[in-house]
Design an enzyme around this catalytic site. Structure first.
Site, PDB file in Angstrom:
ATOM      1  N   HIS A  51      33.664  41.567  44.736  1.00 30.95           N
ATOM      2  CA  HIS A  51      33.969  42.972  44.202  1.00 30.95           C
ATOM      3  C   HIS A  51      33.693  43.710  45.222  1.00 30.95           C
ATOM      4  CE1 HIS A  51      35.888  44.893  40.782  1.00 30.95           C
ATOM      5  NE2 HIS A  51      35.250  45.866  41.155  1.00 30.95           N
ATOM      6  N   HIS A  98      41.431  43.781  35.768  1.00 31.96           N
ATOM      7  CA  HIS A  98      40.214  44.146  34.525  1.00 31.96           C
ATOM      8  C   HIS A  98      40.363  43.331  34.159  1.00 31.96           C
ATOM      9  CE1 HIS A  98      37.179  46.972  33.357  1.00 31.96           C
ATOM     10  NE2 HIS A  98      36.529  47.130  34.788  1.00 31.96           N
TER      11      HIS A  98
END
Lengths: 749, 90
Positions: A51, A98
């Site tokens: 990430h 998300h």
């Protein structure tokens, strides 16, 4: 007692539990010249995670075109991309995923996704003026999918509405491949004056570092990267992985940040998202070739007994790291006090020493080179093995001409209009405030949204797009189509496409077939963005999107930004007036692979995705935009899911208050169903007054664009030759009721 | 069949951010209640239900909480069950 918990000893095994490989663990020891302690290990693990580090994607991302006439901040340089729009103004915009948080807790996952992307925008000093989102779910016939869909939409609506940003556009797709792994990609767009742009950088020996916004709790410290055996069970139970959004605090943070920028108080600002304090301190330091000394015990905590590891890794929302200009410290405190926010001075910048040093009650707990943690510094970069998946050959080889002809084409059209992928999405966007700030000119439900820029004649057009079926069948061309289509949407709204942001949602990159999809997608994006002159200004990568049956369809969502030189050029997709001529720009080819028609009517995702000729695409877009700017065009709608027939039907009924029929002749030398519902690219349905036809013809000749007058606006029905004859009412019943009807089944969930 | 009354308390799990509670705490402090250190909010729900016996009633309430009344990801719940006297019910 505070911070006296026994920390576990750092071993290779513990590093592995933190998701680090043996090579990475060795590399860390090499970089810092010793074994990391537990806190440092946690910081490396989170900063070197996929990430934050983009370790499996960065090498390919670097091959994307970044330069453009208007680009002020290139991909990877700042929190978001920055594009010059003239008049001393710039636009900051970015899209981010998300997905995984939304799968666990749809409402909060989606809400904090919106919050995170808004902070990326206003941390640059820009005021958010629009939000968009690209959502993907499994089939609405599955009750769990309906639960996720409802929660995500509600979460986006509540956060955006409460914060005060209009949610103006986006897309919603349903496909079984997203079952159990929905995609929630949130995009935000903001406007900033050139002299108020704030960079994410730490500079100046001794400059003070502030943490502003919410206090820090145990939010989002992931179990997977948290080796908890040696911590007490009590702290385990206290550690929520779900972050909860607080949009009102975000609003205060916005106003405080913009006021600090206006009062020239700051050297740099970065928002805190993933990896919280760790990420913002190391990235800002590395960007300024500096270091930082942080006193962690000065961080306002929500829970008293947190340890340095937790404070450094917390992902509590609505926080910012601010490096103050010398002499402006008191002003910063005043501004924060005015907006009712914490402003804790937690450390200072050290230019002579480029280490990130963290102290806890006077004891040094972290001492590592700031750039060892970050992308472009010490973080690893990998090229993975790739292999062309077998399914591609098999699906490309299917003879789609052998498909049975549908008996009733009008009924087929109605079935497509009620497919949730095509049907009207007002169930979604009626939950969003899309007019707050009173700048929305073209609201959701059109090809692209348009907002005006107050104080100028200009406007912005924006759209997110990706047909992931195409990308699944042909990752390279499918991704190029996503770029082309989002640009076409922006053109249809009257805007000139200038730059993109992207959100790359894929499966597990360690699977060579997935990595191949990724690699091909990047290549397609590179080709299309280079050709269309729309550089990539940033975005994010989300790997590991898998459901129990395998990976999701590869989904490189494109967020396109366009500029309207004159807001009066804003154009919508629906027919305006009886008697107007209907013109089809571009060529309809005999192709039906990957189409909505194939999926809905024949139950297949098969064939190859439509052809794309970038030269022809650019010609069609240029001609269309020119015609719009000359005031020739009443409506412009791009041909996409469902083909020309659905595009025509939508132009008839998209204006729910004032639907208009049409009579059209549509002849091809091929199958009627392919002609009506095939999804050939680079086509636009225009309507215009008859008097403007000669000029439009001239423009099309000039740009070598194929055009045909196919019919006329008017009446209560849509007639397409001998093939289709349906009433507006029948079409509207299907188009507008499909999603509400599916969502009405609530009570028993 | 006997009637039972269930009082269900749903609250956020410890450590989950409670913006509403924070806002209330802040407002109380601004109004001069300096003694108030923190506020956590939750929901109180009262259900009336029929069940063969108390155990069955507990089972029903538990399932209702797990399925709808509480969000297992962010919330926890507890409940008490009492008999509703027939004559009171009439």
């Amino acid at each position: 007692m505070k911070g006296t918990m026994q920390e576990p000893e750092v071993t290779l095994e513990l590093a592995r539990q933190h998701g680090l490989s043996e090579e990475e663990y060795e590399q860390i020891q090499k970089l810092i010249g010793r074994k990391p302690n537990y806190t440092e290990l946690g910081m490396f693990s989170v900063m070197w995670s996929e990430h934050c580090s983009y370790k499996n994607s960065i090498l390919l991302l670097k091959t994307l075109p970044k330069d453009g006439e208007y680009v002020l901040a290139k991909a990877g340089e700042e929190n978001a991309g920055l594009v010059d729009i003239g008049d001393g103004l710039a636009v900051a915009f970015k899209i981010e995923s998300h997905n995984h948080p939304s799968a666990v807790e749809p409402y909060q996952g989606a809400a904090t996704g919106v919050g995170g992307i808004l902070r990326d925008i206003f941390s640059m000093g820009a005021r958010p003026v629009a939000a968009l989102n690209s959502l993907r779910f499994g089939s609405l016939d599955d009750p769990h999918v309906r639960y996720l869909f409802r929660g995500v939409v509600h979460g986006i609506g509540d956060y955006g509405n409460c914060f005060g940003v209009p949610t103006v556009a986006g897309e919603v797709y349903f496909d079984p491949s997203y079952r159990g792994n929905p995609l929630v990609n949130a995009m935000a767009v903001g406007i900033v004056k050139h002299d108020r742009i704030v960079r994410a950088v730490a500079r100046g020996e001794g400059a003070r570092v502030f943490l502003i916004g919410s206090s820090t709790g145990r939010d989002g410290i992931h179990g997977a990267t948290f080796a908890s055996e040696d911590l007490s069970e009590e702290s385990e139970a206290k550690r929520p992985q779900v972050q909860v959004g607080d949009p009102f605090t975000e609003k205060l943070l916005l106003e405080a940040t913009l006021e600090m920028a206006k009062e020239d108080c700051v050297i740099g600002i970065q928002d805190m998202g993933a990896a919280g304090i760790t990420c913002s301190t190391s990235e800002m330091s590395a960007a300024g070739h500096a270091g930082m000394v942080i006193e962690l015990d000065k961080v306002p905590l929500r829970e008293a007994d947190m340890i340095p590891y937790e404070i450094l890794l917390s992902e509590s929302q609505e926080r910012m790291l601010v490096v103050a200009k010398p002499g402006k410290e008191e002003k910063i405190k005043q501004i924060c006090e005015k907006w009712d926010l914490h402003a804790a001075e937690i450390g200072k910048v050290t230019e002579r020493n480029q280490q990130l040093q963290v102290f806890w009650h006077g004891k040094k707990v972290v001492d590592i080179p700031a750039d060892s943690l970050v992308v472009g510094g010490g973080a690893p970069q990998y090229e993975r093995e790739s292999r062309r998946p077998e399914y591609i050959e098999r699906l490309h080889g299917e003879d789609l001409r052998a498909l049975p002809h549908p008996l009733d084409l009008a009924d087929t059209l109605l079935k497509l209009l009620e497919s949730p992928n095509i049907a009207n999405k007002s169930w979604v966007y009626h939950q969003y405030d899309h007019t707050v700030r009173t700048n929305t000119v073209v609201a959701p439900g059109a090809d692209a949204a348009v907002i005006r820029i107050k104080g100028t004649k200009k406007g912005l057009a924006m759209k997110t797009d990706c047909n992931s079926r195409y990308v699944y069948l042909n990752p390279r061309r499918g991704t190029a189509i996503a770029v082309a289509e989002s640009a076409r949407n922006v053109v249809c709204a009257g805007g000139e496409p200038v730059a993109i942001t992207n959100c790359l949602n894929f499966g597990n990159p360690y699977n060579p077939e997935i990595y191949w999809q990724f690699k091909e997608a990047i290549a397609g994006m590179r080709e299309a963005c280079s050709y269309l002159g729309t550089p990539v200004t940033g975005g994010n990568v989300s790997f590991y999107n898998e459901n129990p049956d395998g990976a999701i369809h590869p989904t490189p969502t494109i967020g396109m930004l366009g500029i309207l030189e004159d807001i009066n050029h804003a154009t919508t997709a629906w027919f305006k007036q009886e008697g107007d001529l209907i013109v089809l720009l571009g060529r309809n080819l005999e192709e039906v692979g990957g189409s909505e028609y194939l999926a809905v009517i024949h139950g297949k995702v098969s064939g190859d995705c439509p052809q794309l000729d970038l030269q022809r695409e650019l010609q069609v877009q240029t001609a269309c935009l020119k015609a719009i700017r000359e005031g020739l065009v009443q409506s412009a709608h791009d041909v996409a899911d469902g083909g020309v027939a659905v595009a025509l039907a939508e132009s008839c009924i998209m204006n729910r208050e004032r639907p208009l029929g049409a009579s059209v002749e549509l002849t091809g030398y091929f199958r009627a169903d392919f002609c009506l519902f095939g999804e050939s690219q680079s086509q636009i349905v225009l309507s215009l007054k008859g008097a403007h036809l000669p000029r439009l013809t001239e423009i099309c000749n000039e740009y070598n664009v194929a055009m045909r007058v196919i019919g006329e606006v008017g009446g209560e029905r849509l007639r397409i030759g001998e093939l289709v004859d349906v009433s507006l009412q029948d079409m509207m019943d299907r188009y507008y009721n499909a999603i509400p009807e599916k969502m009405r089944i609530v009570a028993i969930e | 069949m006997p009637i039972f009354k269930a009082r269900i308390q749903v609250r956020l799990k410890a450590g989950i951010l409670d913006p509403q509670g924070q806002t209330i705490a802040h407002a109380l402090q601004s109004l001069g209640f300096a003694q108030v250190q923190s506020v956590r909010t939750g929901k109180l729900m009262e259900l009336e239900l029929t069940a063969e016996n108390r155990e069955m009633a507990e089972d029903i309430v538990k399932r209702a909480c797990d399925k709808l009344l509480a969000n297992p990801v962010t919330e926890e719940y507890s409940f008490e069950i009492e008999d509703v006297e027939e004559d009171v019910a009439v």
